[in-house]
Write an enzyme that holds these catalytic residues in place. Structure first.
Site, PDB file in Angstrom:
ATOM      1  N   HIS A  16      73.072  49.468  67.920  1.00 49.42           N
ATOM      2  CA  HIS A  16      72.992  50.700  67.132  1.00 49.42           C
ATOM      3  C   HIS A  16      74.382  51.262  66.862  1.00 49.42           C
ATOM      4  CE1 HIS A  16      68.989  50.934  69.429  1.00 49.42           C
ATOM      5  NE2 HIS A  16      68.770  50.402  68.254  1.00 49.42           N
ATOM      6  N   ASP A 115      70.581  57.268  63.392  1.00 48.27           N
ATOM      7  CA  ASP A 115      69.851  56.001  63.344  1.00 48.27           C
ATOM      8  C   ASP A 115      68.364  56.296  63.545  1.00 48.27           C
ATOM      9  OD1 ASP A 115      69.273  56.161  66.122  1.00 48.27           O
ATOM     10  OD2 ASP A 115      71.022  54.968  66.663  1.00 48.27           O
TER      11      ASP A 115
END
Length: 484
Positions: A16, A115
């Site tokens: 991520h 995200d």
């Protein structure tokens, strides 16, 4: 003239954080935005810490980087809680810390980009009057399934993996039951409910950024935009801004030695084998990979990690400080005499390797990959065909996309997360991607490399999409001024 201040929020995990960092680089370097990266941290091994430090050092000169320690989760999670459940709980409980960090900034950000696991923090953007985006660091097909899962939750009876027919997603390729993402494997698990909640949160942004490009996934992207299909659920723009991949790592003593060896090998003759920063193999599977490499008689670089004793994602949230493991003798996990028999044709690298650097080396001609999307993009942008070896998360979907739709890789006949892939099949797959001229898989890899490069060039589809996002970010300044 005041420039936009963009805050990018990353959930724990290199898969991520690295895509978030690469997006931050582009916004800072190409558009001269002020960028602050908010990274919710987690325990990491020494190997992962090396990658993290390298990634951070690549942005410190033009981005602010703030660590946000995760909240105390004592009593909120069981020790065996799955990855998605952990990520969702971590990000939910850390929301207060994120709010505190933002509110204490001298200059309030005008844009918040999160995200997929940070969607609950989008309410902070609402509170502070910021433009808000969701950054999907994976591909458009995966995002379509995520977005549509709350609908499937109501439509499908019983377990998804027990369905006889593929799961239909309007306008997209159907998803076979065996390819569903990990949280959909068991609807009775808390992880599944958390995942459905993530899907529902995808409609809260002012726009969606996806780390793919138009030519690679035109059909899926169009379905996300079509108001009669999935676009009717989003009602916001979808921007394909990829491929965003990390630059080659700074050289280290071990990297220099390995690159020296690669320099001596013929062009496209070496197979690079790595299962990502969070993936591990069983002891039995590790032995079969070793025997398959030896049987293939091909040159190789293999990133070897201590075998797991349970789940394939056991390294995702590292337990303990990992000291001593990076210095383990990898021979302890391999067949007797393997290291000695293969030392002329292969290199064993414990724990971690400079993947972005290795994959772009001219002598590397194949990639055995766990199919994490960041690794997939690194393979594609370097024109390297892949053996698709999915272990967890959305990797089974990625493997199917690569092998069956994009035709840039091959898959084993059995799912590696369920059964052991035998040495003969491993050797065969390696020959499939490495040998033969012309080789259709290799030719396709070269085509996609060119397609990716064209998307990011001036006037390319992703370049244009990023320009559109930048214009929206500039417009966001007016909202902040009104708020203040």
């Amino acid at each position: 003239m005041q420039k936009p201040h963009v805050a990018l929020l990353s959930s724990p995990g290199l898969g991520h954080l690295i895509p978030v960092i690469e997006l931050g680089k582009i916004l800072a370097l190409h558009y001269n935005f002020k960028v602050t990266i908010l990274a919710v941290t987690s325990q990491t091994s020494q190997a992962e810490s090396h990658v993290l430090k390298s990634a951070i050092s690549s942005v410190v000169n033009f981005c602010d980087f703030l660590d946000i320690p995760p909240a105390d989760l004592s009593g909120l999670l069981e020790n065996e809680a799955a990855v998605v459940e952990r990520l969702c709980v971590v990000m939910r409980e850390t929301k207060g810390a994120v709010r505190s960090v933002i509110s204490n900034m001298t200059h309030l950000p005008s844009v918040l980009i999160v995200d997929i696991f940070g969607s609950e923090c989008l309410s902070l953007a609402q509170e502070f009057g910021m433009l808000k985006y969701i950054y999907v660091a994976s591909n458009a097909w995966f995002f379509s399934l995520l977005l549509y899962t709350p609908i499937l939750d109501k439509q499908v009876q019983g377990q998804f993996v027990d369905q006889k027919e593929a799961l239909e997603i309007p306008g997209c390729s159907p998803v076979r039951p065996e390819d569903v993402v990990d949280p959909m494997l068991d609807r009775n698990n808390r992880q599944y409910q958390e995942y459905v909640g993530v899907g529902m949160g995808m409609v809260k942004g002012d726009g969606i950024l996806v780390n793919t490009w138009e030519q690679l996934q035109y059909r899926d992207l169009q379905s996300l935009r079509d108001e009669n299909l999935l676009g009717g659920m989003l009602k916001v723009p979808v921007y394909a801004i990829g491929p965003l991949v990390r630059a080659p790592e700074p050289p280290t003593s071990s990297t220099v030695e390995l690159l020296g060896w690669l320099d001596q090998q013929p062009s496209e003759s070496v197979v690079y084998v790595s299962f990502g920063s969070g993936g591990t193999l069983s002891y039995e599977q590790t032995v079969e990979v070793a025997c398959g490499l030896e049987l293939s008689q091909l040159r190789f670089v293999w990133v070897v990690r201590r075998p797991n004793s349970g789940r394939a994602d056991s390294a995702y949230f590292s337990i303990g400080d990992g000291r001593g493991r990076e210095n383990d003798d990898v021979s302890n996990y391999l067949p007797e005499g393997f290291k000695e028999r293969t030392h002329k044709v292969g290199k064993l690298v414990p724990q971690w390797a400079a993947q972005a650097t290795i994959l772009r080396h001219p002598s590397v001609g194949g990639f055995v990959s766990h199919c994490g999307w960041s690794s997939v993009l690194e393979g594609i942008t370097n024109g390297v065909p892949m053996i698709c070896w999915p272990l967890y998360a959305e990797q089974r979907m990625n493997a199917t996309l690569l092998a069956e739709e994009l035709k840039v890789g091959v898959k084993p006949k059995v799912l590696p997360a369920k059964k052991v892939v035998g040495r003969e099949e491993i050797a065969r797959m390696m020959r499939d991607i490495m040998e033969g001229e012309p080789n259709p898989i290799r030719e396709r890899a070269r085509e996609l490399k060119e397609s990716a490069a064209m998307a990011m060039k001036i006037g390319g589809s992703s370049f244009t999409a990023l320009d559109d996002v930048a214009k929206q970010c500039n417009e966001s300044l007016r909202h902040v001024h009104k708020q203040n």
